[in-house]
Write a protein that holds these residues in place. Sequence first.
Motif, PDB file in Angstrom:
ATOM      1  N   ASN A   4     -19.995  73.423 -34.140  1.00 16.24           N
ATOM      2  CA  ASN A   4     -19.534  73.291 -32.777  1.00 16.24           C
ATOM      3  C   ASN A   4     -18.458  72.339 -32.706  1.00 16.24           C
ATOM      4  O   ASN A   4     -17.723  72.596 -31.798  1.00 16.24           O
ATOM      5  CB  ASN A   4     -20.947  72.841 -31.986  1.00 16.24           C
ATOM      6  N   HIS A   5     -18.558  71.338 -33.459  1.00  8.75           N
ATOM      7  CA  HIS A   5     -17.509  70.403 -33.264  1.00  8.75           C
ATOM      8  C   HIS A   5     -16.228  70.923 -33.812  1.00  8.75           C
ATOM      9  O   HIS A   5     -15.238  70.464 -33.200  1.00  8.75           O
ATOM     10  CB  HIS A   5     -18.132  69.133 -34.046  1.00  8.75           C
ATOM     11  N   LYS A   6     -16.302  71.623 -34.832  1.00  5.45           N
ATOM     12  CA  LYS A   6     -14.922  72.264 -35.166  1.00  5.45           C
ATOM     13  C   LYS A   6     -14.244  73.246 -34.104  1.00  5.45           C
ATOM     14  O   LYS A   6     -13.165  73.190 -34.039  1.00  5.45           O
ATOM     15  CB  LYS A   6     -15.251  72.947 -36.495  1.00  5.45           C
ATOM     16  N   GLU A   7     -15.044  73.601 -33.361  1.00  4.07           N
ATOM     17  CA  GLU A   7     -14.804  74.774 -32.444  1.00  4.07           C
ATOM     18  C   GLU A   7     -14.026  73.844 -31.262  1.00  4.07           C
ATOM     19  O   GLU A   7     -12.981  74.309 -30.599  1.00  4.07           O
ATOM     20  CB  GLU A   7     -16.065  75.661 -31.928  1.00  4.07           C
ATOM     21  N   LYS A   8     -14.765  72.818 -30.988  1.00 10.50           N
ATOM     22  CA  LYS A   8     -14.136  71.911 -29.872  1.00 10.50           C
ATOM     23  C   LYS A   8     -12.803  71.574 -30.266  1.00 10.50           C
ATOM     24  O   LYS A   8     -11.780  71.219 -29.469  1.00 10.50           O
ATOM     25  CB  LYS A   8     -15.159  70.825 -29.600  1.00 10.50           C
ATOM     26  N   GLN A   9     -12.757  71.025 -31.389  1.00 10.99           N
ATOM     27  CA  GLN A   9     -11.412  70.206 -32.038  1.00 10.99           C
ATOM     28  C   GLN A   9     -10.379  71.448 -31.880  1.00 10.99           C
ATOM     29  O   GLN A   9      -9.112  71.125 -31.684  1.00 10.99           O
ATOM     30  CB  GLN A   9     -11.730  69.711 -33.326  1.00 10.99           C
ATOM     31  N   ARG A  10     -10.882  72.578 -32.466  1.00 13.03           N
ATOM     32  CA  ARG A  10      -9.623  73.543 -32.702  1.00 13.03           C
ATOM     33  C   ARG A  10      -9.407  74.102 -31.284  1.00 13.03           C
ATOM     34  O   ARG A  10      -7.935  74.365 -31.187  1.00 13.03           O
ATOM     35  CB  ARG A  10     -10.361  75.071 -33.364  1.00 13.03           C
ATOM     36  N   GLY A  11     -10.216  74.150 -30.341  1.00 10.46           N
ATOM     37  CA  GLY A  11      -9.633  74.442 -28.856  1.00 10.46           C
ATOM     38  C   GLY A  11      -8.529  73.609 -28.379  1.00 10.46           C
ATOM     39  O   GLY A  11      -7.490  73.574 -28.112  1.00 10.46           O
ATOM     40  N   VAL A  12      -8.854  72.011 -28.803  1.00  7.19           N
ATOM     41  CA  VAL A  12      -8.218  70.944 -28.340  1.00  7.19           C
ATOM     42  C   VAL A  12      -6.833  71.114 -28.956  1.00  7.19           C
ATOM     43  O   VAL A  12      -5.824  71.045 -28.458  1.00  7.19           O
ATOM     44  CB  VAL A  12      -8.993  69.685 -28.508  1.00  7.19           C
ATOM     45  N   GLY A  13      -6.779  71.539 -30.302  1.00  7.95           N
ATOM     46  CA  GLY A  13      -5.594  71.733 -31.165  1.00  7.95           C
ATOM     47  C   GLY A  13      -5.019  72.833 -30.568  1.00  7.95           C
ATOM     48  O   GLY A  13      -3.621  72.769 -30.633  1.00  7.95           O
ATOM     49  N   SER A  14      -5.497  73.915 -30.137  1.00 11.46           N
ATOM     50  CA  SER A  14      -4.739  75.325 -29.982  1.00 11.46           C
ATOM     51  C   SER A  14      -3.921  74.839 -28.713  1.00 11.46           C
ATOM     52  O   SER A  14      -2.731  75.183 -28.288  1.00 11.46           O
ATOM     53  CB  SER A  14      -5.601  76.197 -29.764  1.00 11.46           C
ATOM     54  N   LEU A  15      -4.683  74.177 -27.712  1.00 12.08           N
ATOM     55  CA  LEU A  15      -4.010  73.908 -26.407  1.00 12.08           C
ATOM     56  C   LEU A  15      -2.748  72.845 -26.496  1.00 12.08           C
ATOM     57  O   LEU A  15      -1.743  72.994 -25.885  1.00 12.08           O
ATOM     58  CB  LEU A  15      -4.996  73.051 -25.475  1.00 12.08           C
ATOM     59  N   LYS A  16      -2.931  71.791 -27.529  1.00 15.39           N
ATOM     60  CA  LYS A  16      -1.763  71.123 -27.912  1.00 15.39           C
ATOM     61  C   LYS A  16      -0.485  71.840 -28.264  1.00 15.39           C
ATOM     62  O   LYS A  16       0.611  71.693 -28.260  1.00 15.39           O
ATOM     63  CB  LYS A  16      -2.126  69.822 -28.795  1.00 15.39           C
ATOM     64  N   PHE A  17      -1.141  72.789 -29.333  1.00 11.17           N
ATOM     65  CA  PHE A  17      -0.003  73.572 -30.043  1.00 11.17           C
ATOM     66  C   PHE A  17       0.778  74.377 -28.994  1.00 11.17           C
ATOM     67  O   PHE A  17       1.962  74.463 -28.787  1.00 11.17           O
ATOM     68  CB  PHE A  17      -0.707  74.398 -31.224  1.00 11.17           C
ATOM     69  N   ALA A  18      -0.028  75.043 -27.813  1.00  7.70           N
ATOM     70  CA  ALA A  18       0.739  75.689 -26.872  1.00  7.70           C
ATOM     71  C   ALA A  18       1.557  74.915 -26.070  1.00  7.70           C
ATOM     72  O   ALA A  18       2.664  75.302 -25.705  1.00  7.70           O
ATOM     73  CB  ALA A  18      -0.434  76.458 -26.002  1.00  7.70           C
TER      74      ALA A  18
ATOM     75  N   LYS B 209      -1.892  68.247 -37.153  1.00  7.32           N
ATOM     76  CA  LYS B 209      -2.923  68.100 -36.201  1.00  7.32           C
ATOM     77  C   LYS B 209      -4.388  68.749 -36.831  1.00  7.32           C
ATOM     78  O   LYS B 209      -5.440  68.123 -36.604  1.00  7.32           O
ATOM     79  CB  LYS B 209      -2.377  68.867 -34.926  1.00  7.32           C
ATOM     80  N   MET B 210      -4.191  69.761 -37.310  1.00  5.73           N
ATOM     81  CA  MET B 210      -5.404  70.463 -37.925  1.00  5.73           C
ATOM     82  C   MET B 210      -6.076  69.646 -39.044  1.00  5.73           C
ATOM     83  O   MET B 210      -7.205  69.734 -39.162  1.00  5.73           O
ATOM     84  CB  MET B 210      -5.033  71.868 -38.283  1.00  5.73           C
ATOM     85  N   HIS B 211      -5.149  69.090 -39.827  1.00 10.11           N
ATOM     86  CA  HIS B 211      -5.731  68.427 -41.096  1.00 10.11           C
ATOM     87  C   HIS B 211      -6.308  66.931 -40.400  1.00 10.11           C
ATOM     88  O   HIS B 211      -7.376  66.429 -40.884  1.00 10.11           O
ATOM     89  CB  HIS B 211      -4.517  67.898 -41.628  1.00 10.11           C
ATOM     90  N   GLN B 212      -5.611  66.598 -39.582  1.00  6.75           N
ATOM     91  CA  GLN B 212      -6.279  65.316 -38.844  1.00  6.75           C
ATOM     92  C   GLN B 212      -7.658  65.644 -38.131  1.00  6.75           C
ATOM     93  O   GLN B 212      -8.649  64.770 -38.178  1.00  6.75           O
ATOM     94  CB  GLN B 212      -5.395  64.573 -37.679  1.00  6.75           C
ATOM     95  N   ILE B 213      -7.649  66.684 -37.474  1.00  8.24           N
ATOM     96  CA  ILE B 213      -8.905  67.299 -37.090  1.00  8.24           C
ATOM     97  C   ILE B 213     -10.082  67.273 -37.936  1.00  8.24           C
ATOM     98  O   ILE B 213     -11.167  67.075 -37.913  1.00  8.24           O
ATOM     99  CB  ILE B 213      -8.773  68.516 -36.205  1.00  8.24           C
ATOM    100  N   ASP B 214      -9.767  68.093 -39.190  1.00  2.38           N
ATOM    101  CA  ASP B 214     -10.664  68.155 -40.295  1.00  2.38           C
ATOM    102  C   ASP B 214     -11.110  66.748 -40.872  1.00  2.38           C
ATOM    103  O   ASP B 214     -12.318  66.751 -41.181  1.00  2.38           O
ATOM    104  CB  ASP B 214     -10.278  68.987 -41.460  1.00  2.38           C
ATOM    105  N   LEU B 215     -10.202  65.813 -40.813  1.00  2.00           N
ATOM    106  CA  LEU B 215     -10.740  64.362 -41.236  1.00  2.00           C
ATOM    107  C   LEU B 215     -11.515  63.783 -40.411  1.00  2.00           C
ATOM    108  O   LEU B 215     -12.683  63.192 -40.673  1.00  2.00           O
ATOM    109  CB  LEU B 215      -9.419  63.551 -41.537  1.00  2.00           C
ATOM    110  N   ASP B 216     -11.231  64.064 -38.840  1.00  2.00           N
ATOM    111  CA  ASP B 216     -12.208  63.556 -37.845  1.00  2.00           C
ATOM    112  C   ASP B 216     -13.491  64.091 -37.995  1.00  2.00           C
ATOM    113  O   ASP B 216     -14.546  63.286 -37.916  1.00  2.00           O
ATOM    114  CB  ASP B 216     -11.693  63.714 -36.377  1.00  2.00           C
TER     115      ASP B 216
END
Length: 245
Positions: free
Chosen positions: A176-190, A228-235
Amino acid sequence: MSLQEEEAARKIQNFWRDSMRKRERKLEKRIYDSEWSAIIENSTRRNDELLEKLRNLRIAKSYDIQKFETLLRLPPREVNGFMESESKKSENERITDEDRERIMRNEEKKDRAARTLQKFFRKIHLTSAQSQYLTRIQRIRPKRRMEVLEMLNKRLNERRIQKKITGTEVQKALENHKEKQRGVGSLKFAQVQLDLRRSLAQTRPNSPTARGIPRLTRIRATKLHNSKMHQIDLDIMKFVLDGNF
């Protein structure tokens, strides 16, 4: 009187006689030990006195020999002065240098032996004191023991039982946490892609670097997205290790 009463009276008499005999033997042994201890003490004291007298005689003899040798070496006119000075000396001064050094060495040996014995007995005293202290602090009286048990029982009853977290719950929370972080990352990428397109639209088409800008911007955007995705994985890993799920 019946046979049982006679037997009981005989046993009582035998027990009384045996106890009296044991008491007499103990008394005789005590008297014997005290007599022998007195004899040993007297003999030890006499031996010490004899040794002291022999030591004084040996010291006096060695001093007389030294004085006689000194008289033989002196000239005749100095003999009277030497004898007069010798007569004025006290008993402690009438001793040779060798005997004085020997006495000093003996005194040092006695001092070392006394210090060793003192350390030994002090160690024994400290060990016994430590054992007594440990026994005193470790021994709990029945009343205090009951009070402590009641306090422990009360605390155990009031304590909350922590919820056990299984591996599936941990995995679900992580996903769940990964999904939330990926959603935030995809929005930033867009948002980054949109900003890049706007910047490209504002560039001049006839510029010599206009052809290289789209490819360069895509590479930068991809690198930014990967970082950004690497930072998300570290978080996420830090979040899981800290146990904040």
